[in-house]
Design an enzyme around this catalytic site. Structure first.
Site, PDB file in Angstrom:
ATOM      1  N   GLU A 185       2.737  10.935  -4.726  1.00  0.00           N
ATOM      2  CA  GLU A 185       2.443   9.610  -3.773  1.00  0.00           C
ATOM      3  C   GLU A 185       1.594   9.605  -2.472  1.00  0.00           C
ATOM      4  OE1 GLU A 185       5.319   7.961  -1.771  1.00  0.00           O
ATOM      5  OE2 GLU A 185       6.595   7.805  -2.952  1.00  0.00           O
ATOM      6  N   LYS A 224       0.253   6.822   6.432  1.00  0.00           N
ATOM      7  CA  LYS A 224       2.024   6.276   6.447  1.00  0.00           C
ATOM      8  C   LYS A 224       1.792   5.511   8.883  1.00  0.00           C
ATOM      9  CE  LYS A 224       6.023   6.018   5.100  1.00  0.00           C
ATOM     10  NZ  LYS A 224       7.240   6.542   4.948  1.00  0.00           N
ATOM     11  N   ARG A 238       3.790  -2.793   5.445  1.00  0.00           N
ATOM     12  CA  ARG A 238       4.467  -1.953   5.289  1.00  0.00           C
ATOM     13  C   ARG A 238       4.228  -1.580   4.028  1.00  0.00           C
ATOM     14  NH1 ARG A 238       8.650   1.593   8.575  1.00  0.00           N
ATOM     15  NH2 ARG A 238       8.904   3.314   7.085  1.00  0.00           N
TER      16      ARG A 238
HETATM   17  N1  GLY Z   1       8.818   4.982   1.748  1.00  0.00           N
HETATM   18  C1  GLY Z   1       8.169   4.260   1.883  1.00  0.00           C
HETATM   19  C2  GLY Z   1       8.883   3.575   3.877  1.00  0.00           C
HETATM   20  O1  GLY Z   1       8.827   4.487   4.359  1.00  0.00           O
HETATM   21  O2  GLY Z   1       8.857   2.500   4.022  1.00  0.00           O
END
Ligand code: GLY
Length: 356
Positions: A185, A224, A238
């Site tokens: 990841e 993120k 996303r």
């Molecule tokens: N794990 C992918 C997301 O949070 O969109």
């Protein structure tokens, strides 16, 4: 303390990342303690490893703190477990002011987050991730959910926590294969958003014993957070976080859940997606080779033969297909993800050549 902000207006929240942070949780949360009940939701083994000490520290600091445990593994993500936790919270006299601390990996975070989103129409919660995968991915962005017979995560919500508390020191207590799987990841973030970071990961992987986890976790969380801040409900940007996941999930489903770690399947899925990107004439051959070389630095499992038709049938069932369209994540270049809605089925099946 190093802090990254997820910017969602009045639902914005901080991600704290610091080695040794676990010991500071009572002081970090002290402003939020108004005498309400605090419930740590975790697993018994994690309570023994980290949770009982956290509970004791919180109690010593004046928090009214109890705990609830979930079974280990996907079994925890069931309607039964969900309803058991809710009943236990009622027995424990929890109310609308109760705050949940989700201490664990992705499964704990998903269930505890879903409980938080639905208990008495929604209560506050914090994520305290204990796996690399949860630290850099599942604890951020508010995705919560449980499984039903028809499929994984088919019941759930997007419900943001009040904060994410990350202590990379926890990684020292995990089996190395677990941590390496989670690095899939981390590579993903470099591949879709930051070529310089990807290069750094590549050199850091030359000596896993000195891998700077705190730095890698910080950068991954920042990417993120940025993506979730721009597209909370996965309308576009996303989706890039699904790089490697479409085929990765199909590999997991084909081999049987639990037979391969999620991060390992994603790493293999990224090799397939890199191959697809090259075949589509988007990603240059040398860049795809570089991506593949980086992924090969992780020790990944040797796969048994997988039937391309079965893989395709799982891809077609992917719950991320919207209105019949599969938004397959490709790379325009290293560090620049994109989606392609017209990847031919044949190409998806043939991409298994990249890993078998
Ligand atoms: N794990 C992918 C997301 O949070 O969109």
């Amino acid at each position: 303390m190093k802090t990254i902000q997820v910017k969602l207006g009045e639902r914005s929240y901080p991600i704290y990342v610091e080695s040794g942070l676990l010991n500071k949780i009572p002081s970090i949360l002290s402003d939020q303690n108004d005498g309400q009940r605090w419930i740590i939701i975790s697993q018994y083994n994690l309570m023994e490893l980290l949770g009982f000490e956290l509970q004791a520290d919180l109690k010593n600091a004046g928090f009214d703190c109890d705990f609830i445990t979930l079974p280990v593994g996907e079994a925890a993500k069931s309607l039964n477990e969900f309803s058991r936790v809710i009943s236990q919270m009622i027995e424990m006299r929890c109310d609308r002011s109760t705050t949940i601390l989700a201490l664990g990996g992705g499964v704990v975070g998903d269930v505890a987050g879903f409980v938080a989103s639905s208990f008495m129409r929604g209560i506050e919660y914090y994520q305290i991730p204990t796996t690399l995968l949860a630290m850099v991915d599942s604890s951020i962005g508010g995705k919560t959910g449980i499984n039903i017979t028809e499929g994984k995560n088919l019941v759930g919500s997007i419900y943001q926590p009040l904060g994410v508390l990350v202590d990379p020191v926890i990684l020292d207590s995990l089996p190395q294969e677990e941590v390496i799987a989670g690095l899939g990841e981390v590579i993903k973030y470099g591949a879709i958003r930051d070529a310089h970071f990807l290069n750094n990961i590549s050199s850091w992987l030359n000596n896993i014993d000195s891998f700077p986890f705190e730095k890698a976790v910080m950068r991954s969380c920042a990417i993120k957070a940025e993506i979730v801040s721009l597209d909370e409900r996965e309308g576009g940007l996303r989706r890039l976080l699904n790089f490697g996941h479409t085929i990765g999930h199909a590999i997991e489903a084909h081999l049987g859940y639990g037979k391969i770690r999620h991060g390992e399947a994603v790493a293999l899925g990224m090799k397939c997606a890199g191959w697809v990107s090259e075949q589509l004439g988007i990603l240059k051959n040398d860049e795809n080779q570089l991506l593949s070389d980086i992924i090969n630095k992780l020790t990944l499992p040797i796969l048994p033969f997988m039937d391309p038709n079965t893989i395709l049938s799982f891809v077609k069932k992917d719950k991320k297909i919207r209105s019949g369209v599969l938004h397959f994540v490709v790379l325009d270049e290293l560090g620049k993800g994109n989606t392609c809605d017209t990847v031919p089925d044949e190409m998806i099946m043939n991409s298994l050549k990249a890993i078998q």
